[in-house]
Design an enzyme around this catalytic site. Structure first.
Site, PDB file in Angstrom:
ATOM      1  N   SER A 143       0.833  -1.208   0.000  1.00 41.73           N
ATOM      2  CA  SER A 143       0.000   0.000   0.000  1.00 41.73           C
ATOM      3  C   SER A 143       0.862   1.251   0.000  1.00 41.73           C
ATOM      4  O   SER A 143       0.420   2.300  -0.451  1.00 41.73           O
ATOM      5  CB  SER A 143      -0.861   0.072   1.264  1.00 41.73           C
ATOM      6  OG  SER A 143      -1.568  -1.095   1.444  1.00 41.73           O
ATOM      7  N   HIS A 154      -2.216  -3.254  -6.650  1.00 39.64           N
ATOM      8  CA  HIS A 154      -2.793  -2.866  -5.359  1.00 39.64           C
ATOM      9  C   HIS A 154      -4.286  -3.159  -5.370  1.00 39.64           C
ATOM     10  O   HIS A 154      -5.069  -2.446  -6.004  1.00 39.64           O
ATOM     11  CB  HIS A 154      -2.520  -1.368  -5.121  1.00 39.64           C
ATOM     12  CG  HIS A 154      -2.894  -0.893  -3.763  1.00 39.64           C
ATOM     13  ND1 HIS A 154      -3.593   0.265  -3.539  1.00 39.64           N
ATOM     14  CD2 HIS A 154      -2.671  -1.430  -2.535  1.00 39.64           C
ATOM     15  CE1 HIS A 154      -3.778   0.428  -2.243  1.00 39.64           C
ATOM     16  NE2 HIS A 154      -3.227  -0.595  -1.611  1.00 39.64           N
ATOM     17  N   GLU A 213      -5.170  -1.056  -8.624  1.00 44.58           N
ATOM     18  CA  GLU A 213      -4.222  -0.065  -9.130  1.00 44.58           C
ATOM     19  C   GLU A 213      -2.993  -0.839  -9.615  1.00 44.58           C
ATOM     20  O   GLU A 213      -2.390  -1.583  -8.837  1.00 44.58           O
ATOM     21  CB  GLU A 213      -3.833   0.922  -8.033  1.00 44.58           C
ATOM     22  CG  GLU A 213      -4.997   1.831  -7.617  1.00 44.58           C
ATOM     23  CD  GLU A 213      -4.661   2.744  -6.432  1.00 44.58           C
ATOM     24  OE1 GLU A 213      -5.122   3.880  -6.432  1.00 44.58           O
ATOM     25  OE2 GLU A 213      -3.931   2.305  -5.516  1.00 44.58           O
ATOM     26  N   ASN A 254      -5.690   6.025  -2.096  1.00 44.69           N
ATOM     27  CA  ASN A 254      -5.391   6.427  -0.717  1.00 44.69           C
ATOM     28  C   ASN A 254      -5.126   7.919  -0.591  1.00 44.69           C
ATOM     29  O   ASN A 254      -5.412   8.518   0.444  1.00 44.69           O
ATOM     30  CB  ASN A 254      -4.240   5.592  -0.147  1.00 44.69           C
ATOM     31  CG  ASN A 254      -4.755   4.240   0.318  1.00 44.69           C
ATOM     32  OD1 ASN A 254      -5.938   4.094   0.625  1.00 44.69           O
ATOM     33  ND2 ASN A 254      -3.891   3.244   0.338  1.00 44.69           N
TER      34      ASN A 254
END
Ligand SMILES: NC(=O)c1ccc[n+]([C@@H]2O[C@H](COP(=O)([O-])OP(=O)(O)OC[C@H]3O[C@@H](n4cnc5c(N)ncnc54)[C@H](O)[C@@H]3O)[C@@H](O)[C@H]2O)c1
Length: 288
Positions: free
Chosen positions: A118, A141, A153, A191
């Site tokens: 992450s 991801h 991702e 994020n």
């Protein structure tokens, strides 16, 4: 064509990554450090499959076939003939480096290696495989719960080949995911957006503009989000959100400075659902 996949780390993410690959018709090897962790993951996946069948995502037969396609091993050598191996071990650079050094020696030269990190740079992680492998090293991801969230991702590092990006994006589509190509920047895309949003939500509570409950209602009914930011914080844990915001703050400065109220919640132990209290209160589990 990717037919045989490996997944390292049978935790929350790795186990469900293994399941979606198996549901997509792939043969899967799932690894962890102990057989107990693997048995726990397989038992948990049986429950995830049961839920998927109940919600008519797939039939009982498809679910059981998928579970049967997942083999487990505590030996990384079991990944020797995989076309793609995805790493989903602890978010710790040294632990991941150790896995990648071993995989690089074990996997076929034409195999692809992916990380579900992450927060760690894909280019940094690629430095732990040989220069020859780096063209085939990439970030993928996934989002939790992997069995329900379709986005992946896909993050090329400095030396990742365009061919690798194409193959891995096709693989994601093949297993029913929706991949987007993202540059190797801290927090990638989701994020970065999520935490700006969460920080502003907490600021609204600090200013007494609204309660957490009201903000969750606002996001669900006014923005069409499936869950509100405080429900989400409680589900992922406040300490994990705080950790992510500290990493983003180091990279980008003020706009990601964690709010004092979030720090207080973490210090008080109001960490979310698992702790029994976060922004909401939860019934104690039997025996607590
Ligand atoms: N939790 C999330 O919502 C989320 C979302 C996206 C990405 N990620 C990333 O996915 C990765 C895994 O996260 P998680 O939440 O599944 O963690 P987790 O703690 O649930 O699982 C990690 C698993 O890796 C195993 N492991 C540790 N070292 C190992 C090794 N050397 N060899 C084999 N297995 C090993 C552990 O035993 C554990 O079962 C992390 O990099 C995390 O940042 C997590």
């Amino acid at each position: 064509m990717i037919d045989k996949v490996g997944v390292i780390g049978a935790g929350l993410m790795g186990s469900e990554i293994a399941l979606v690959c198996a549901l997509g018709g792939k043969d899967v090897i799932l690894s962890d450090t102990t057989q107990e962790a693997l048995d726990r993951a397989v038992a948990n996946l049986a429950k995830v499959v049961e839920k998927g069948v109940r919600r008519s995502f797939y039939t009982e037969a498809q679910g059981s076939e998928a579970l049967a396609r997942i083999r487990t091993s505590v030996d990384l050598a079991a990944h020797a003939d995989c076309d793609l191996v995805t790493e989903a071990v602890f978010e710790n650079e040294e632990v991941k480096a150790n896995v990648f050094r071993q995989l690089d020696a074990i996997c076929r030269p034409d195999a692809f290696i992916a990380s579900n990190t992450s927060t760690i740079s894909i280019t940094t992680l690629a430095s732990y495989v040989s220069p020859a492998r780096r063209a085939r090293f990439i970030g993928t991801h996934y989002f939790s719960p992997v069995s329900r969230m379709r986005l992946v991702e896909v993050i090329p590092g400095l030396d990742t080949g365009d061919g690798t990006v194409g193959v891995v994006m096709d693989f994601c589509r093949d297993i029913g995911k929706a991949p987007i190509r993202v540059k190797d920047v801290v927090g990638f895309v989701v994020n970065r957006m999520l935490h700006v949003f969460m920080i502003e939500a907490i600021r609204l509570v600090e200013e007494g503009v609204c309660t957490p409950e009201e903000i969750d209602v606002a996001c669900k009914l006014g923005l069409g989000h499936p869950v509100g930011p405080f429900e989400l914080n409680d589900a992922v844990s406040n300490s994990l959100s705080l950790q992510a915001q500290e990493i983003l703050f180091d990279a980008y400065g003020e706009r990601f400075r964690p709010r004092p109220l979030l720090k207080q919640m973490v210090k008080a132990g109001y960490n979310g659902k698992k702790a029994g209290r976060g922004w909401y209160r939860y019934d104690p589990k039997p025996g607590q």
